[in-house]
Design a protein around this motif. Structure first.
Motif, PDB file in Angstrom:
ATOM      1  N   PRO A 158       0.818  -1.217   0.000  1.00 10.39           N
ATOM      2  CA  PRO A 158       0.000   0.000   0.000  1.00 10.39           C
ATOM      3  C   PRO A 158       0.848   1.262   0.000  1.00 10.39           C
ATOM      4  O   PRO A 158       2.005   1.251   0.418  1.00 10.39           O
ATOM      5  N   GLN A 159       0.232   2.354  -0.454  1.00  9.95           N
ATOM      6  CA  GLN A 159       0.924   3.633  -0.420  1.00  9.95           C
ATOM      7  C   GLN A 159       1.053   4.107   1.022  1.00  9.95           C
ATOM      8  O   GLN A 159       0.329   3.669   1.908  1.00  9.95           O
ATOM      9  N   ASP A 160       1.992   5.006   1.249  1.00  3.04           N
ATOM     10  CA  ASP A 160       2.271   5.518   2.596  1.00  3.04           C
ATOM     11  C   ASP A 160       2.349   7.032   2.494  1.00  3.04           C
ATOM     12  O   ASP A 160       3.406   7.596   2.194  1.00  3.04           O
ATOM     13  N   ILE A 161       1.212   7.712   2.718  1.00  7.21           N
ATOM     14  CA  ILE A 161       1.150   9.160   2.506  1.00  7.21           C
ATOM     15  C   ILE A 161       0.566   9.909   3.703  1.00  7.21           C
ATOM     16  O   ILE A 161       0.258  11.096   3.593  1.00  7.21           O
ATOM     17  N   ALA A 162       0.420   9.274   4.861  1.00 12.34           N
ATOM     18  CA  ALA A 162      -0.209   9.897   6.024  1.00 12.34           C
ATOM     19  C   ALA A 162      -1.543  10.510   5.634  1.00 12.34           C
ATOM     20  O   ALA A 162      -1.738  11.731   5.729  1.00 12.34           O
ATOM     21  N   PRO A 163      -2.499   9.694   5.184  1.00 10.36           N
ATOM     22  CA  PRO A 163      -3.770  10.242   4.698  1.00 10.36           C
ATOM     23  C   PRO A 163      -4.544  10.961   5.798  1.00 10.36           C
ATOM     24  O   PRO A 163      -4.522  10.558   6.969  1.00 10.36           O
ATOM     25  N   ALA A 164      -5.180  12.027   5.406  1.00  6.28           N
ATOM     26  CA  ALA A 164      -5.981  12.794   6.352  1.00  6.28           C
ATOM     27  C   ALA A 164      -7.143  13.436   5.607  1.00  6.28           C
ATOM     28  O   ALA A 164      -7.005  13.826   4.439  1.00  6.28           O
ATOM     29  N   ILE A 189      14.933 -10.098 -17.893  1.00  9.87           N
ATOM     30  CA  ILE A 189      14.599 -10.898 -16.722  1.00  9.87           C
ATOM     31  C   ILE A 189      14.198  -9.957 -15.586  1.00  9.87           C
ATOM     32  O   ILE A 189      15.054  -9.340 -14.953  1.00  9.87           O
ATOM     33  N   PRO A 190      12.883  -9.795 -15.323  1.00 16.91           N
ATOM     34  CA  PRO A 190      12.468  -8.955 -14.198  1.00 16.91           C
ATOM     35  C   PRO A 190      13.014  -9.496 -12.882  1.00 16.91           C
ATOM     36  O   PRO A 190      12.986 -10.711 -12.643  1.00 16.91           O
ATOM     37  N   LEU A 191      13.509  -8.612 -12.040  1.00 21.85           N
ATOM     38  CA  LEU A 191      14.090  -9.036 -10.773  1.00 21.85           C
ATOM     39  C   LEU A 191      13.203  -8.662  -9.590  1.00 21.85           C
ATOM     40  O   LEU A 191      12.793  -9.522  -8.821  1.00 21.85           O
ATOM     41  N   PHE A 192      12.905  -7.370  -9.441  1.00 21.83           N
ATOM     42  CA  PHE A 192      12.114  -6.936  -8.290  1.00 21.83           C
ATOM     43  C   PHE A 192      11.541  -5.552  -8.563  1.00 21.83           C
ATOM     44  O   PHE A 192      12.040  -4.812  -9.401  1.00 21.83           O
ATOM     45  N   GLN A 193      10.474  -5.238  -7.840  1.00 21.03           N
ATOM     46  CA  GLN A 193       9.910  -3.900  -7.917  1.00 21.03           C
ATOM     47  C   GLN A 193      10.768  -2.973  -7.072  1.00 21.03           C
ATOM     48  O   GLN A 193      11.227  -3.331  -5.989  1.00 21.03           O
ATOM     49  N   ARG A 194      10.996  -1.778  -7.578  1.00 19.57           N
ATOM     50  CA  ARG A 194      11.919  -0.858  -6.926  1.00 19.57           C
ATOM     51  C   ARG A 194      11.341  -0.298  -5.628  1.00 19.57           C
ATOM     52  O   ARG A 194      10.152  -0.058  -5.523  1.00 19.57           O
ATOM     53  N   PRO A 195      12.207  -0.065  -4.637  1.00 17.82           N
ATOM     54  CA  PRO A 195      11.727   0.544  -3.395  1.00 17.82           C
ATOM     55  C   PRO A 195      11.478   2.036  -3.578  1.00 17.82           C
ATOM     56  O   PRO A 195      12.096   2.686  -4.425  1.00 17.82           O
ATOM     57  N   GLN A 196      10.567   2.569  -2.800  1.00 12.58           N
ATOM     58  CA  GLN A 196      10.259   3.994  -2.833  1.00 12.58           C
ATOM     59  C   GLN A 196      10.351   4.537  -1.402  1.00 12.58           C
ATOM     60  O   GLN A 196       9.554   4.179  -0.536  1.00 12.58           O
ATOM     61  N   LEU A 197      11.339   5.381  -1.154  1.00 16.82           N
ATOM     62  CA  LEU A 197      11.556   5.988   0.157  1.00 16.82           C
ATOM     63  C   LEU A 197      11.436   7.496   0.016  1.00 16.82           C
ATOM     64  O   LEU A 197      12.110   8.104  -0.823  1.00 16.82           O
ATOM     65  N   VAL A 198      10.592   8.100   0.825  1.00 20.78           N
ATOM     66  CA  VAL A 198      10.362   9.539   0.751  1.00 20.78           C
ATOM     67  C   VAL A 198      10.427  10.120   2.153  1.00 20.78           C
ATOM     68  O   VAL A 198       9.731   9.653   3.066  1.00 20.78           O
ATOM     69  N   ALA A 199      11.275  11.132   2.327  1.00 27.05           N
ATOM     70  CA  ALA A 199      11.337  11.861   3.599  1.00 27.05           C
ATOM     71  C   ALA A 199      10.301  12.974   3.564  1.00 27.05           C
ATOM     72  O   ALA A 199      10.266  13.759   2.609  1.00 27.05           O
ATOM     73  N   VAL A 200       9.464  13.037   4.587  1.00 25.31           N
ATOM     74  CA  VAL A 200       8.374  14.006   4.626  1.00 25.31           C
ATOM     75  C   VAL A 200       8.318  14.631   6.020  1.00 25.31           C
ATOM     76  O   VAL A 200       8.437  13.921   7.032  1.00 25.31           O
ATOM     77  N   ASP A 201       8.130  15.954   6.068  1.00 26.76           N
ATOM     78  CA  ASP A 201       7.885  16.595   7.349  1.00 26.76           C
ATOM     79  C   ASP A 201       6.717  15.876   8.015  1.00 26.76           C
ATOM     80  O   ASP A 201       5.657  15.679   7.417  1.00 26.76           O
ATOM     81  N   LYS A 202       6.913  15.489   9.264  1.00 26.88           N
ATOM     82  CA  LYS A 202       5.921  14.638   9.921  1.00 26.88           C
ATOM     83  C   LYS A 202       4.590  15.348  10.153  1.00 26.88           C
ATOM     84  O   LYS A 202       3.587  14.697  10.454  1.00 26.88           O
ATOM     85  N   LYS A 203       4.553  16.665   9.992  1.00 29.76           N
ATOM     86  CA  LYS A 203       3.291  17.393  10.151  1.00 29.76           C
ATOM     87  C   LYS A 203       2.495  17.445   8.854  1.00 29.76           C
ATOM     88  O   LYS A 203       1.352  17.907   8.856  1.00 29.76           O
ATOM     89  N   LEU A 204       3.086  17.007   7.748  1.00 34.18           N
ATOM     90  CA  LEU A 204       2.399  17.047   6.460  1.00 34.18           C
ATOM     91  C   LEU A 204       1.471  15.846   6.287  1.00 34.18           C
ATOM     92  O   LEU A 204       1.794  14.735   6.729  1.00 34.18           O
ATOM     93  N   ALA A 205       0.387  16.073   5.583  1.00 33.33           N
ATOM     94  CA  ALA A 205      -0.580  15.016   5.308  1.00 33.33           C
ATOM     95  C   ALA A 205      -0.772  14.858   3.809  1.00 33.33           C
ATOM     96  O   ALA A 205      -0.553  15.790   3.030  1.00 33.33           O
ATOM     97  N   ASN A 206      -1.137  13.653   3.410  1.00 31.38           N
ATOM     98  CA  ASN A 206      -1.508  13.333   2.022  1.00 31.38           C
ATOM     99  C   ASN A 206      -0.354  13.469   1.037  1.00 31.38           C
ATOM    100  O   ASN A 206      -0.555  13.771  -0.137  1.00 31.38           O
ATOM    101  N   VAL A 207       0.847  13.192   1.522  1.00 31.49           N
ATOM    102  CA  VAL A 207       2.016  13.221   0.650  1.00 31.49           C
ATOM    103  C   VAL A 207       3.041  12.227   1.179  1.00 31.49           C
ATOM    104  O   VAL A 207       3.134  11.999   2.386  1.00 31.49           O
ATOM    105  N   GLY A 208       3.778  11.597   0.281  1.00 34.89           N
ATOM    106  CA  GLY A 208       4.791  10.629   0.680  1.00 34.89           C
ATOM    107  C   GLY A 208       5.069   9.638  -0.425  1.00 34.89           C
ATOM    108  O   GLY A 208       5.269  10.017  -1.585  1.00 34.89           O
TER     109      GLY A 208
END
Length: 822
Positions: A45-51, A775-794
């Motif tokens: 699942p996505q990780d965006i601090a939904p609000a 030859i597919p190997l793996f789905q790429r990781p997605q890491l995003v640094a977000v100000d912890k007070k922000l919502a709906n982004v990541g």
């Protein structure tokens, strides 16, 4: 501009472009209900601090890091990049953005409905526009905008510098419907991926003429229709500033301004710490620092047990203090300077860690996958048996664990070229090739004629060009050796020497001893000594030749024995992603700019798996040479070893790719395939190697797409010979394809029944697996640094951002990090 120049693989009609500069390529699946035999694999699942919107404060500014200022704001040009996609997503209409499951979903901000209303005699799609939808100048969005974009992109007018025309060339006409809010599109032949069209949609002022299309939208967008408008572009500051659109009819944007700021991957930790940016894609190392910063929040001011100085033991600290306060003034001065330098580094690091506590790491899987590409144009990999052997040698689960495991993400190998886990239509088709099996891989190589003793066999015939020169050089050395032996040996020893040169050393020596039983023991001992000396001289000669072939290499820098093993790090910022051009409008990333995110300048070409010394030491011609291939048990044929050129990027953000490459080299070595790992500068990785076909093995990524029949075809299309003898490869940089695969893509693109189209794509995927070019190997990781007070982004995963929903929670917007000063 419609043709990207690649020396040995010219593009026909570019149906796809590149997207995702940060390292990806898109291949999502068709929309629709899942069929009974589809896999039940679930995506991360996505990780965006939904609000909810009512919990998000109005106002303030968010600074979002991008790799570079966009080369153009025209997403349909060849140099459109990830920044182009990111920014235009907030400014222009996207009629069917991808949702969190990777399916195209109607956007109610622009459309009331859109559907196929006729199939016979021709396909007709009727768009009913949102009656409130207007451009920022107040004009209604309507049929004239659709007509202008179709004429610019259909490929009939070369004055328009377009990167692709996929789908637009199938349109026969566009008309106004019953009123100004209806657009009726008639196709000359059926097109299943019609939802891919007109996204982003540009105003007719931009697409209506070649001059406006080619140049008018490169540096500015005067007329837009999104929740934001373009306020300014500052090259000196490296920023693109968007402001809330006062004419926006949808949910009002929570932010006053949204600033996209160019920040190189290597500078993002510092940019986060000093408050320059609030949102940034990061690598695993930065993610680890943020995690440590939050863990250390309650350490009550105690010194950190990580960072500068943390590796100093009590004994070392005591010794340093003693030197700094000792009687030797010179030594004391040096020690004091070192201690002061370390003290400043500790203070700076601690300050950064304190600032990083304000951030959270959002993580998911990126809508892109990393593949091992096998260039089948020439050389050993032109034989499908060798390609399949390479594929069967790979432990894809181990490779996935190398990158995803340390990040806490599901380490599952990908089973499809045309869909990612979680998308409808995903099915593991790797069974068409077979699971990892060392014995079967070896059997395939043996069937192809590659044997353990093949490297010692003389070539069956003389070949032209450099190969003939190499053969002549070898023959010349043999002749010189023969001449030298004849001047020092008698006729009997000369015969023995010839037998030794023919590689029959042990058995023939025994037979020779029997044939010469009548000679006295002294003569026998002398002959044996001469043969042993000659064998040693031959080995020295081979080693010297191998050393000359190796030239200059970096000892320890290419994972040779004696060097430290490379760190196993999952880097989210490794950026090797190619993407279909159509998706460039939706996902973003320029094909020719993708390598720019790989990192710093490259290292000298190096051969893997050879004796070495300390990392960073140089071994020029004439120093201890790597062991010759024959001594390492490599397979060979017709006097040549089975060695493949493995090209990897050299930048710091690509460390995880290089770790994967090292593991692949070890896996191939187990079945007798050697690899020459070459680390090349970032700026030349794609253009001079992948696109040009100057490689045997390579690692790069493709992004996901909701339209595999359209976006996947140019990636896997069978290359066609050009009149000049080169290959027309579109985006199939492996140069491997079949007529049957092309036919399945064409059928799927024309199949309006979504279930039937997905079945055709599964068949195509199985045949792509069997061809063993990718030859597919793996789905790429997605890491995003977000100000912890922000919502709906990541970490958005498949889904497109809803820019109007992004903001600071409650009343905390006024203290956003972007407003902080150091």
């Amino acid at each position: 501009m419609s043709h990207v120049g690649v020396p040995r693989g010219t593009v026909r009609k570019r149906r796809s472009l590149a997207l995702l500069t940060a390292g990806v390529l898109t291949i999502p699946v068709l929309a629709g209900c899942s069929s009974g035999d589809e896999e039940t694999a679930r995506g991360v699942p996505q990780d965006i601090a939904p609000a909810a919107r009512e919990t998000v404060a109005d106002g303030s500014t968010v600074n979002w890091a991008v790799d570079a200022l966009p080369a153009t704001f025209n997403a349909f040009q060849a140099d459109a990049d990830s920044a182009t996609t990111r920014i235009t997503g907030a400014l222009l209409p996207t009629l069917f953005p991808m949702d969190r499951t990777g399916q195209p979903k109607l956007n109610p901000d622009y459309l009331e409905s859109a559907k196929v209303i006729e199939r016979e005699p021709k396909q007709v799609v009727l768009y009913k526009l949102n009656q409130q939808a207007v451009w920022s100048d107040g004009r209604e969005i309507g049929a004239p905008d659709f007509v202008a974009q179709w004429r610019a992109l259909r490929g009939k007018d070369s004055a328009f510098w377009t990167a692709r025309n996929a789908g637009y060339e199938r349109i026969e006409k566009i008309e106004r419907g019953a009123d100004d809010l209806q657009v009726r599109v008639t196709f000359s032949k059926p097109y299943a991926d019609w939802r891919a069209l007109f996204s982003p949609l540009y105003p007719k002022e931009i697409t209506g003429s070649p001059d406006a299309f080619n140049d008018g939208a490169r540096t500015t967008l005067k007329n837009t229709a999104g929740p934001f408008v373009l306020r300014s572009v500052s090259k000196s500051k490296g920023t693109v500033t968007l402001a809330r659109n006062p004419r926006w009819w949808g949910d009002r944007a929570k932010l006053d301004t949204l600033v996209f700021r160019a920040v190189a991957a290597k500078d993002r930790t510092q940019a986060l710490a000093d408050g320059t940016v609030d949102v940034a894609d990061i690598d695993a190392a930065t993610a680890d620092r943020i995690t440590l910063a939050r863990r250390d929040r309650g350490n009550n001011g105690q010194p950190l047990n990580h960072g500068p100085g943390s590796e100093i033991t009590p004994a070392q600290a005591l010794r340093s203090w003693a030197q700094a306060h000792g009687s030797d003034e010179d030594a004391a001065e040096i020690a004091q300077a070192a201690r002061e330098k370390n003290r400043k580094a500790v203070v700076a690091y601690a300050a950064e860690q304190k600032a990083l506590r304000d951030f959270a790491v959002r993580k998911s899987l990126e809508p892109a996958y990393t593949q091992l590409a096998l260039n089948g144009e020439s050389g050993p990999l032109a034989d499908d048996r060798v390609r399949r052997a390479v594929a069967r040698a790979l432990d894809r689960e181990e490779l996935a664990r190398t990158v995803l495991g340390p990040l806490g993400l599901p380490a599952e190998p990908l089973g499809s070229h045309l869909a990612l886990a979680g998308q409808p239509g995903y099915k593991d088709g790797s069974g068409a090739l077979g699971e990892q099996n060392t014995k079967e891989a070896q059997a395939l190589l043996a069937d192809a004629g590659w044997t353990r003793g093949g490297a010692a066999e003389p070539p069956k015939d003389t070949k032209a060009g450099s190969e003939a020169e190499k053969k002549d050089g070898k023959d010349g050395k043999d002749a010189e050796a023969d001449a030298e032996k004849k001047t020092t040996d008698d006729a009997e020893a000369d015969k023995d020497s010839e037998e030794e040169t023919d590689k029959d050393s042990t058995d023939k020596a025994d037979r020779d001893g029997t044939d010469k039983a009548d000679k006295d023991s002294a003569d026998n001992e002398a002959a044996e000594r001469k043969k042993a000396d000659q064998a040693s001289a031959d080995r020295d000669s081979e080693d010297s030749a191998a050393s000359r072939d190796e030239g200059l290499y970096i000892v320890g820098d290419d994972n040779k024995p004696g060097a430290p093993a490379p760190a196993t790090v999952g880097s989210a910022s490794a950026v090797h992603v190619l993407a279909p051009a159509r998706t460039a409008a939706v996902q973003g990333t320029a094909l020719l700019r993708q390598a720019g995110l790989l990192g710093e300048h490259g290292a000298v070409a190096a051969t893997d798996k050879q004796p070495g010394g300390a990392a960073g030491a140089y071994a020029p011609v004439g120093t201890a040479a790597p062991a010759p291939a024959a001594a390492k048990g490599q397979l060979g044929k017709d006097g040549k070893t089975l060695t493949l050129r493995f090209v990897l990027p050299s930048g710091p953000g690509s460390q995880s790719l290089r770790s994967v490459g090292d593991k692949i080299a070890v896996m191939l070595e187990k079945i007798g395939i050697g690899t020459e790992i070459t680390k090349v500068p970032d700026e030349s990785y794609f253009k001079d190697h992948i696109a040009s076909g100057v490689y045997d093995l390579a690692l790069y990524s493709w992004p996901a797409t909701a339209y595999p029949a359209t976006d996947g075809r140019p990636i896997y299309a069978k290359p066609e010979p050009a009149t000049d003898g080169s290959l027309l490869v579109e985006q199939n940089y492996t140069r491997v394809g079949t007529d049957h695969i092309d036919q399945l893509f064409d059928k799927a693109a024309a199949e309006l029944d979504e279930k039937a189209a997905r079945e055709l794509m599964k068949q195509a995927d199985a045949r792509i697996w069997a061809a063993a070019g990718s030859i597919p190997l793996f789905q790429r990781p997605q890491l995003v640094a977000v100000d912890k007070k922000l919502a709906n982004v990541g970490a958005f995963g498949f889904a497109a951002p809803r820019y109007q929903d992004i903001g600071f929670k409650n009343r905390q917007a006024a203290g956003s990090p972007a407003d902080r000063k150091k």
